[in-house]
Scaffold this motif. Structure first.
Motif, PDB file in Angstrom:
ATOM      1  N   THR A 206      39.775  31.501  47.147  1.00 30.06           N
ATOM      2  CA  THR A 206      39.303  32.866  46.939  1.00 30.06           C
ATOM      3  C   THR A 206      39.588  33.284  45.505  1.00 30.06           C
ATOM      4  O   THR A 206      40.740  33.304  45.095  1.00 30.06           O
ATOM      5  CB  THR A 206      40.046  33.825  47.890  1.00 30.06           C
ATOM      6  OG1 THR A 206      40.003  33.254  49.189  1.00 30.06           O
ATOM      7  CG2 THR A 206      39.391  35.190  47.904  1.00 30.06           C
ATOM      8  N   PRO A 207      38.549  33.628  44.732  1.00 33.04           N
ATOM      9  CA  PRO A 207      38.809  34.045  43.346  1.00 33.04           C
ATOM     10  C   PRO A 207      39.665  35.314  43.329  1.00 33.04           C
ATOM     11  O   PRO A 207      39.490  36.191  44.170  1.00 33.04           O
ATOM     12  CB  PRO A 207      37.424  34.350  42.788  1.00 33.04           C
ATOM     13  CG  PRO A 207      36.462  33.728  43.725  1.00 33.04           C
ATOM     14  CD  PRO A 207      37.127  33.664  45.050  1.00 33.04           C
ATOM     15  N   GLY A 208      40.595  35.376  42.410  1.00 35.08           N
ATOM     16  CA  GLY A 208      41.401  36.571  42.249  1.00 35.08           C
ATOM     17  C   GLY A 208      42.643  36.620  43.126  1.00 35.08           C
ATOM     18  O   GLY A 208      43.387  37.593  43.073  1.00 35.08           O
ATOM     19  N   ALA A 209      42.878  35.591  43.957  1.00 30.18           N
ATOM     20  CA  ALA A 209      44.065  35.609  44.810  1.00 30.18           C
ATOM     21  C   ALA A 209      45.326  35.570  43.938  1.00 30.18           C
ATOM     22  O   ALA A 209      45.290  35.094  42.803  1.00 30.18           O
ATOM     23  CB  ALA A 209      44.052  34.429  45.771  1.00 30.18           C
TER      24      ALA A 209
END
Lengths: 375, 300
Positions: A206-209
């Motif tokens: 998940t991008p931004g995790a």
């Protein structure tokens, strides 16, 4: 009577000869070339530089006397990058009598327009449509492009990882986005097809995790010797950073979303040794420089993404027009396949499917805080 | 078995990070019943302050420990000042307005702060200096748990203990609990409710800033939008544990962090959010007020 007849025939012959000579001497019938793409709408910034590229190249050719004496006339068709408009644009260009088309720009619009050109036997060279199926489906023998297809990058990554790095177990990670996941899926397919290596892990993050340590542990646990990552540099630098924190020496191979100096700046010393694919550097090519210079004379902005590709497309087309014995699709295709032409990317020709040979992705590696081309 | 412990620690690290942010959500909700959507942005501002201060200090060549202490101080004070100001400007004037108004105001504040930092800095990711040293004694275990994970776990635990003690045993804590129970009654017994609310925002923001600093040096990069996802996740954790309850927020954060880590480890990281939110839905079906939340009767 007989004499009269002969005389008549002779006169007719002489007359027709005169007509022939007249047309031969004038030879002003221009060769019509279509330029189609997004010249208005949201994506006009992609289309307009390619139009400009075609105009600049054609201007040079016409100033040097045109193609075997005939000037090129450009007929412009706007498709606003919309498939439904693109088929209209194609019909319009075909009925205007174009022999070939530079365009279209967007893959969707190109796909919609292609059947019309194919039925009219019009040759098409796109500077920017990258969807693999356009060439690989084999449906459109009239289609060529001067840009590497979407899957070319994945193929470069996989070939490099398997054949040069000699890796057998590969983890393929992506960022669940269109670009990253698409690339990762091609990579997985190519690895499986090669039979020389195995995909031991295929996962999306998940991008931004806030933390990627779980997926990093999973990579370690999978026994992968190399990671092929599809996505952009923020996730890449987090994953590489956490891999190095866990003292993993796993190789990291990624794409042009990572081949960005921000990646090196953010990942710091962890970036060292990371491989990334990217378009070959054309900034020193004299043809590229010449046309970029000409572009900047009239426009205030930079040429934009597909300018060099459009210059290449127009040069390749002009070469085909000049060297083909007759201006029809099949004879011009032969030239495109067999004759190398100098472009901003160096000398290129086209393979049997219409993909450019010579416009490829290069492999870069981070060495001492800089991307260095290694292949 | 190693793999299990590796995932356990990664879950705990994530959980601690969520907890530091979730505490701010839950404290504010407990006291004024407002979901402070700007809280994720306070976390981001804390991280940015830490970046600026530590970069400036490292130019002067101070020792790492001094840089760390000063950075923590600056980040917490600055973020607390932001939290205080946000409350003063955006929430206090709406204290007696319908419940939706402060909520919209909070969302507006969140968008404002994010874009403010975007304009003041760049949208690009910035490298964050490694403020937490790599301990030599951790080297044999680096593959399982790194120095930063250890620090995050310890600091989060310390902060939680400190907060619990403050709320349980100090006069301010007592006043906070009283305000949470009934604002009007608290006013009547002589508690300066406005001041207590400000203090709540200050404490919550300081905790978020510490969280921001720890995570930023853990993953080594920040940009202006990091507050969004972290804020959403921490908010989820707070709801899971029972929003308004401090132990609930901590419990919820650890459950969320561990669920994500194990879902990634044993199933696929494609599904980490699916598992996390499915769990949230399940818990809310059976315990609508969250795990440790008290079911309150809405006074209409």
């Amino acid at each position: 009577m007989k004499f009269k007849n002969t005389c008549f025939i002779l006169t007719t012959l002489a007359l027709s000869l005169a007509v022939c000579l007249a047309t031969g001497a004038l030879a002003v019938e221009p060769i019509k070339i279509g330029v189609a793409g997004a010249h208005s709408g949201d994506l006009a910034s992609y289309g307009l530089p390619t139009l400009k590229a075609a105009q600049l190249v054609v201007k040079d050719i016409n100033e040097k006397g045109g193609i075997n004496g005939a000037p090129i006339e450009l007929i412009v068709g706007d498709d606003a990058c919309k498939p439904e408009i693109a088929s209209n644009t194609a019909t319009k260009l075909v009925s205007a009598g174009v022999k070939a088309v530079i365009g279209h720009i967007c893959s969707g619009a190109t796909k919609a327009a292609l059947p019309i050109y194919r039925d009219a036997k019009v040759l098409l060279i796109s500077p920017s449509a990258t969807t693999p199926s356009l060439t690989q489906s084999g449906e459109y023998p009239n289609f060529y492009r001067t840009i590497a297809a979407d899957d070319a990058q994945a193929r470069t990554e996989v070939d490099f990882t398997i054949n040069i790095l000699k890796v057998q177990k590969i983890a393929v990670i992506h960022d669940k986005g269109d670009y990253g996941k698409g690339l990762a899926e091609f990579a997985r397919t190519f690895i499986e097809q090669s039979g020389k290596a195995r995909v031991v892990l295929f996962e999306g993050v998940t991008p931004g995790a806030v933390d990627y340590s779980a997926v990093v542990q999973k990579i370690k646990h999978s026994g992968a010797e190399a990671v092929i990552f599809g996505g952009y540099h923020p996730e890449a630098s987090k994953i590489v950073g956490q891999m190095r924190q866990k003292r993993m020496t796993t190789l990291f191979v990624s794409d042009d979303g990572v081949k960005d100096d921000t990646f090196i700046r953010v990942a710091g010393k962890d970036a060292e040794g990371v491989y990334a694919t990217g378009p070959a550097d054309v900034s020193k090519n004299p043809i590229a420089l010449e046309y970029r210079e000409k572009f900047k004379k009239t426009e205030s902005a930079d040429p934009g993404a597909f300018f060099d590709n459009a210059v290449a497309a127009t040069l390749a087309l002009a070469n085909a027009l000049a060297k083909a014995e007759s201006i029809d699709q099949e004879t011009m295709a032969k030239v495109l396949h067999n004759d190398k032409v100098a472009t901003p990317f160096g000398a290129i020709q086209f393979d049997a499917k219409g993909e450019p040979i010579g416009i490829e992705f290069s492999i870069y590696q981070v060495q001492n805080g800089q991307y260095v081309q290694v292949r | 078995m190693d793999y299990f412990f590796e995932l356990l620690f990664s879950g705990l690290t994530r959980g601690s990070i969520y907890a530091l942010i979730a505490l701010g959500y839950t404290m504010v909700y407990g006291i004024i019943g407002l979901i402070n959507f700007a809280h994720g942005e306070i976390y981001m501002i804390g991280a940015f302050t830490a970046l600026v201060v530590s970069s400036v200090l490292s130019i002067y060549g101070l020792p790492l420990l001094a840089i760390l202490v000063l950075t923590v101080l600056a980040a917490t004070v600055w973020a607390a000042a932001y939290g205080f100001t946000v409350e003063r400007l955006a929430y206090r004037p709406l204290r007696n307005a319908p419940r939706l108004s402060p909520l919209i105001s909070a969302i507006g504040m969140s968008i404002f702060l994010q874009n403010f930092v975007l304009l003041a800095q760049t949208s690009d990711f910035q490298p964050f200096p490694n403020l937490i040293p790599q301990f030599a004694f951790m080297e044999p275990y680096a593959a399982i748990i790194g120095s930063t994970d250890l620090i995050i776990l310890t600091v989060a635990a310390l902060m939680m203990i400190l907060l619990t003690l403050t709320i349980k045993y100090t006069r301010t804590g007592q006043a906070m609990r009283a305000t949470a129970q009934d604002q009007k009654m608290a006013l009547l017994v002589g508690i300066n409710v406005d001041k207590i609310i400000s203090i709540t925002f200050i404490i919550g923001s300081a905790l978020a800033a510490i969280g921001g600093l720890l995570i930023a040096s853990h993953i080594g990069q920040i940009n202006c939008s990091i507050g969004f996802i972290a804020g959403i996740k921490a908010f989820t954790a707070a709801v899971l544990g029972g929003i308004g309850s401090i132990p609930g927020a901590v419990l919820g954060s650890f459950i969320l962090g561990l669920t994500e880590a194990f879902a990634t480890g044993y199933v696929s990281s494609d599904y980490e959010d699916v598992f996390a939110f499915a769990l949230l839905v399940l818990i809310l079906i059976f315990r609508p007020a969250g795990l440790l939340g008290k079911a309150t009767i809405e006074k209409v």
